[in-house]
Design a protein around this motif. Structure first.
Motif: not given
Ligand SMILES: Nc1ncnc2c1ncn2[C@@H]1O[C@H](COP(=O)(O)OP(=O)(O)O)[C@@H](O)[C@H]1O
Ligand SMILES: [Mg+2]
Lengths: 295, 228
Positions: A2, A5, A8, A206, A210-213, A215, B74-76, B78-79, B102, B106-108
């Motif tokens: 996005k 993003t 950012y 982060m 749940g930020a992805t690797d 990101f 894993v991120p999903y 945790r979301r 924040f 970070v999860i857009e």
């Protein structure tokens, strides 16, 4: 990805470079020095290659003809050689011409020839040039097989000697480039390691939310690429300057020296240095991040 | 919501933190995990968001197989969860608003949505008027409220808290528990590890007691049951 993003990532990268500006400065400097030396060797090796090629292409094959070959047979032989594969030109140097040249070369020591009287021990010969340097050897070998030819020689020793030297420089250059690339990699990955460390809390949060690797990785990756790129720009500018100065000096003193012309050679070198810098930068930050993200 | 079967955790140094634990927690429950220091509460909590990987057993959290999931999933996981720690873990150079936002950036999440959701959760935790403050300008209780706001801003189905009142005085702890009650009343499952006898005893919620890695008690409307 996005737009927000992308924003950012760019913002984080700029911020991080600002925050660690002296560190960034130092690593750009070191990267620049490494890439500069790397580029110097690249230029040196490429120029030597070219020099070898151009010397090779100037190499003549001297074909010595047996004395019993008659005038008419000499003409036929000349035609036969000229019609062979890869031959550019054939020039007859007859006995008289050869002696004339020999005299010239002896200069004021011509008295040495007095003992010969009217005898001319020099053979008839041809000066043969080939179209491409790598054809010298095969052409010489083929000519040697022709009837009436005593032998065919070319500057084997010189060329092979030069080959040896280039091979050595190339090998040494490659080894040095490898070491320098490793050093650059080390510097960048260390800088990024510090940045990651400075931001470890942020990265931990982060991960929790749940930020992805990817990101998490991008700003650091971009930072590594920027460091590598800036270092590359400085190195490339310096290389261009140095090459121009050297080129001018060489044209002034050694006009025959076949230096590769600036254009577009320097553009290629610049591109190679930049790509190399960015690649090393990306690799360096990937290495630093790997342990951190896997944890 | 949580289905834990025969879960054991042995750390690399050989420490057995959990030993064949079986727990089932339904959607909407409010569960306390109690036990002495070193009993295995944090290990239990940290497995739920896969910060610690169980050594054996099966664990389903929010419909996802925590043990067999890909690293990239894993991120999903945790979301869908909100995590709260004893030490708040706020970013000191970001304001209240920025700390909460924040978690969405970070999860857009889309920017407009961020603005709206952050304001909404700051209302829930009662920090709307302090949105511009930095963590250093806030009390411990206020900082923990920011952390809660950050944990719930993405509307998790499950909120996990490891001793969230551990650093707070009793009055402030009660403010925090009020917020948890409200979040739970909206249907969010809450699992909270705690040492706080007063809170556990008066809340009258489900209590799971751990001792040396074993579940020794699991009561629907339990009490702390220890003197420490
Ligand atoms: N990262 C770790 N490495 C090794 N042992 C650990 C680790 N974390 C916890 N432990 C051990 O596991 C046991 C349970 O610890 P923990 O889950 O933190 O308990 P609690 O939160 O109830 O105090 C303790 O014996 C502790 O020493
Ligand atoms: Mg603990």
């Amino acid at each position: 990805m996005k737009i927000s993003t992308g924003e950012y990532i760019v913002r984080e990268t700029v911020l991080s470079l600002k925050r660690n500006s002296w560190m960034a400065f130092a690593s750009i400097g070191t990267v620049a020095v490494s890439l500069f030396v790397l580029g110097m060797f690249l230029i040196l090796v490429l120029n030597m290659n070219r020099m070898v090629a151009s010397l090779e292409s100037q190499v003549e094959i001297s074909v010595y003809v047996l004395d019993e070959v008659s005038e008419a047979e000499l003409r036929t032989l000349e035609e036969r050689i000229a019609s062979m594969q890869g031959i550019q030109s054939v020039k007859l140097i007859d006995k008289e011409k050869a002696m004339e040249r020999f005299r010239e070369r002896l200069g004021d020591q011509q008295f040495l020839l007095d003992a010969l009287g009217d005898n001319n021990p020099l053979p008839n010969s041809f000066e043969v040039r080939v179209i491409q340097p790598d054809m010298v050897r095969t052409a010489a070998e083929a000519i040697r097989e022709l009837p009436g030819v005593e032998t065919a020689k070319y500057g084997q020793d010189v060329v092979e000697h030069l080959f040896d030297i280039t091979r050595l420089v190339r090998l040494f250059g490659l080894a040095l480039m490898f070491v320098l690339a490793l050093a650059t990699l080390f510097i960048i990955s260390n800088t990024i390691r510090l940045t990651v460390f400075a931001r470890r809390k942020e990265v931990a949060i982060m991960k929790y939310v749940g930020a992805t690797d990817w990101f998490i990785r991008w700003p650091f990756l971009l930072e590594g690429i920027v460091l590598g790129c800036f270092g590359g720009v400085v190195a490339a500018l310096a290389l261009r300057g140095v090459y121009r100065v050297i080129a001018v000096k060489i044209y002034d003193t050694l006009a025959f020296f076949p230096l590769i012309p600036e254009n577009p050679f320097l553009h290629y070198v610049t591109a190679a240095i930049l790509v190399c810098g960015m690649f090393i930068g990306a690799l360096g930050s990937t290495i630093s991040l790997k342990k951190f993200l896997d944890a | 919501m949580i289905d834990m079967k025969d879960i054991s955790k042995v750390y690399e140094n050989g420490a057995m933190a959990l030993d064949h634990v079986n727990v089932h927690i339904d959607k909407g429950e409010f569960v306390f995990i109690v036990g002495a220091s070193g009993a295995g509460k944090s290990t239990f909590i940290r497995m739920l968001f896969r910060e610690v990987l169980p050594s054996a057993g099966s664990l389903i959290v929010n419909g996802q197989d925590v043990i067999h999931m890909d690293r990239s999933d894993v991120p999903y996981l945790r979301r869908g969860l909100g995590v709260i720690f004893q030490d708040y873990r706020l970013l000191p150079d970001k304001t209240v608003t920025e700390n909460v936002a924040f978690a969405m950036q970070v999860i857009e999440a889309p920017r407009r949505k961020i603005q709206h959701s952050v304001n909404a959760v700051l209302d829930i935790v009662g920090l709307r008027d302090k949105y511009k403050c930095f963590p250093s300008q806030l009390s411990g209780g206020e900082q923990q409220r920011v952390a809660i706001a950050r944990a719930i801003v993405n509307h998790p189905a499950l909120v996990i808290a490891d001793e969230p009142t551990g650093n707070l005085d009793p009055d402030t702890s009660w403010d925090i528990m009020d917020i948890f009650k409200r979040i739970n009343a909206d249907g969010t499952t809450i699992v909270m590890a705690t040492h706080d006898k007063g809170i556990v005893d008066s809340m009258k919620r489900r209590v799971i007691a751990i001792e040396d890695g074993h579940i020794v008690r699991d009561e629907a409307q339990g009490v702390y049951g220890y003197e420490d």
